[in-house]
Scaffold this motif. Structure first.
Motif, PDB file in Angstrom:
ATOM      1  N   LEU A 100       0.838  -1.188   0.000  1.00  0.00           N
ATOM      2  CA  LEU A 100       0.000   0.000   0.000  1.00  0.00           C
ATOM      3  C   LEU A 100       0.876   1.243   0.000  1.00  0.00           C
ATOM      4  CD1 LEU A 100      -2.521  -1.089   2.803  1.00  0.00           C
ATOM      5  CD2 LEU A 100      -2.813  -1.307   0.319  1.00  0.00           C
ATOM      6  N   GLY A 111       1.025   5.151   1.067  1.00  0.00           N
ATOM      7  CA  GLY A 111       0.327   6.125   1.893  1.00  0.00           C
ATOM      8  C   GLY A 111       1.208   6.621   3.013  1.00  0.00           C
ATOM      9  N   PRO A 149      -4.918  10.183   7.445  1.00  0.00           N
ATOM     10  CA  PRO A 149      -5.974   9.181   7.257  1.00  0.00           C
ATOM     11  C   PRO A 149      -6.018   8.687   5.822  1.00  0.00           C
ATOM     12  CG  PRO A 149      -6.794  11.090   8.477  1.00  0.00           C
ATOM     13  CD  PRO A 149      -5.437  11.468   7.961  1.00  0.00           C
ATOM     14  N   GLY A 150      -6.404   7.416   5.668  1.00  0.00           N
ATOM     15  CA  GLY A 150      -6.486   6.851   4.326  1.00  0.00           C
ATOM     16  C   GLY A 150      -7.086   5.466   4.350  1.00  0.00           C
ATOM     17  N   SER A 151      -7.163   4.855   3.168  1.00  0.00           N
ATOM     18  CA  SER A 151      -7.751   3.519   3.059  1.00  0.00           C
ATOM     19  C   SER A 151      -6.899   2.469   3.773  1.00  0.00           C
ATOM     20  CB  SER A 151      -7.925   3.154   1.585  1.00  0.00           C
ATOM     21  OG  SER A 151      -6.675   3.180   0.913  1.00  0.00           O
ATOM     22  N   TRP A 152      -5.629   2.790   4.046  1.00  0.00           N
ATOM     23  CA  TRP A 152      -4.758   1.856   4.760  1.00  0.00           C
ATOM     24  C   TRP A 152      -5.301   1.512   6.143  1.00  0.00           C
ATOM     25  CZ3 TRP A 152      -2.925   3.504   9.442  1.00  0.00           C
ATOM     26  CH2 TRP A 152      -2.861   4.883   9.665  1.00  0.00           C
ATOM     27  N   GLN A 153      -6.140   2.395   6.716  1.00  0.00           N
ATOM     28  CA  GLN A 153      -6.677   2.133   8.051  1.00  0.00           C
ATOM     29  C   GLN A 153      -7.587   0.904   8.068  1.00  0.00           C
ATOM     30  OE1 GLN A 153      -7.753   6.466   8.282  1.00  0.00           O
ATOM     31  NE2 GLN A 153      -7.329   6.156  10.464  1.00  0.00           N
ATOM     32  N   ASP A 154      -8.287   0.639   6.968  1.00  0.00           N
ATOM     33  CA  ASP A 154      -9.120  -0.558   6.887  1.00  0.00           C
ATOM     34  C   ASP A 154      -8.257  -1.813   6.909  1.00  0.00           C
ATOM     35  OD1 ASP A 154     -11.451   0.970   6.728  1.00  0.00           O
ATOM     36  OD2 ASP A 154     -11.302   1.124   4.541  1.00  0.00           O
ATOM     37  N   ALA A 155      -7.137  -1.782   6.182  1.00  0.00           N
ATOM     38  CA  ALA A 155      -6.223  -2.927   6.158  1.00  0.00           C
ATOM     39  C   ALA A 155      -5.583  -3.135   7.522  1.00  0.00           C
ATOM     40  CB  ALA A 155      -5.151  -2.719   5.088  1.00  0.00           C
ATOM     41  N   ASP A 161      -7.564  -5.131   9.976  1.00  0.00           N
ATOM     42  CA  ASP A 161      -7.794  -6.530   9.605  1.00  0.00           C
ATOM     43  C   ASP A 161      -6.552  -7.388   9.830  1.00  0.00           C
ATOM     44  OD1 ASP A 161      -9.550  -8.521   8.607  1.00  0.00           O
ATOM     45  OD2 ASP A 161      -8.538  -8.453   6.669  1.00  0.00           O
ATOM     46  N   THR A 194      -6.645   4.413  15.561  1.00  0.00           N
ATOM     47  CA  THR A 194      -7.333   3.483  14.669  1.00  0.00           C
ATOM     48  C   THR A 194      -7.523   2.132  15.345  1.00  0.00           C
ATOM     49  OG1 THR A 194      -6.382   4.591  12.731  1.00  0.00           O
ATOM     50  CG2 THR A 194      -7.252   2.372  12.400  1.00  0.00           C
TER      51      THR A 194
END
Length: 314
Positions: A59, A61, A66-72, A75, A114
């Motif tokens: 990824l 970033g 903040p970014g979409s990396w927070q979803d990963a 998990d 996060t």
């Protein structure tokens, strides 16, 4: 996700069955991160990487934004946070010193927040720090129980570690306080070796300041140990149990490279040439890895000469 088990060698060297993890790593393109990624994959773990530089399959970033990396991140079973501005990349202007601080403190706080907001899967956050936490302490023996020091890097390290506080109620948090990493691929080692290769090596300043170091292999093993050891929390000094003075460091480099140790670099000359960063070179910390040795970690390279011979191929 189904649980995966792989047979491997533990960081202590004894065979064990390993419950494979999904590990999120920041600073993935750096020397420490790249070696850790290889070690994790070798033992059967999966890795999600985040870097400001594109990496294969990773990824892209900034962990301070903040970014979409927070979803990963949410998990993953574990997080290893290594990102931070290289303190030796530029002269220490006020603007660059702010970048050093912000890259560490802001990213750690956002990662911690996060994890706190998405409790559940993630069990551990390994968030890097540095022996600069202790400030310039002369020949005082320093362990994890020692108080923080004073000065710019000590202040940064204290804020850096405190920034992880939001995550502590949700996950186990470990702060490896890194010493100088001896790695043939880069970092401080080429700078340490260069004057000796030019027959111009010698002590820096008084030569009495202590140099707390670690071989790159032991650092990788130490990070794996921190991931796997559920009883290890808080700060742990990521340094060899045998710190040496700057003068001893230089003499040992000279011995390994078959070069003289004779030309001192006066402190005032370094201050003129390098500015504020010179204080990080002229100061030092005599740091011992008390918590790691108490937890059962053993070093493969506890002796400086053996470590230097390994990384230089001499």
């Amino acid at each position: 996700m189904a649980t995966r088990f792989t047979r491997r060698l533990t960081p202590l060297g004894s065979p064990a069955y390993h419950n494979a993890m999904n590990v999120f790593i920041t600073g993935a393109s750096g020397l420490v991160g790249s070696r850790l990624i290889a070690a994790l994959r070798d033992r059967g773990d999966s890795v999600v990487t985040l870097s400001r530089k594109p990496t294969p399959g990773g990824l892209v970033g900034d962990p301070a934004q903040p970014g979409s990396w927070q979803d990963a991140l949410a998990d993953c079973d574990a997080v290893v946070h290594l990102a931070g501005e290289n303190i030796f990349a530029h002269r220490w202007t006020a603007a660059f010193m702010q970048r050093i601080r912000d890259s560490r403190v802001n990213s750690t706080r956002l990662i911690a927040e996060t994890l706190a907001k998405t409790p559940g899967r993630t069990k551990v956050l390994i968030s890097a720090s540095a022996v600069g936490y202790y400030g310039n302490r002369g020949d005082e023996v320093l362990t994890e129980a020692s108080s923080p020091g004073s000065g710019f890097m000590a202040d940064v390290c204290r804020e850096w570690e405190t920034a992880a506080d939001p995550a502590r109620a949700a996950v186990r948090v470990v702060h490896p306080r890194l010493g100088i990493v001896l790695d043939p691929k880069g970092g401080a080692l080429p700078t340490l070796l260069r004057p000796y290769k030019l027959f111009a090596g010698g002590r820096i300043g008084s030569g009495r300041q202590f140099f707390s170091w670690i071989h790159h292999t032991d650092l990788t093993r130490l990070l794996l140990f921190a991931l796997d050891t559920a009883t290890l929390t808080g700060p742990c000094n990521a340094t060899s149990p045998n710190p040496v003075t700057n003068d001893t460091l230089g003499r040992t480099i000279g011995k390994v490279l078959h070069r003289p140790h004779w030309l001192p670099a006066p402190g005032f000359a370094l201050r003129l040439a390098l500015g504020k960063i010179a204080e990080s070179i002229l100061g030092g910390q005599r740091v011992l890895p008390q918590r790691l040795t108490d937890a059962g970690f053993t070093f493969r390279f506890a002796d400086l000469e053996a470590a230097l011979r390994d990384v230089t191929g001499r």
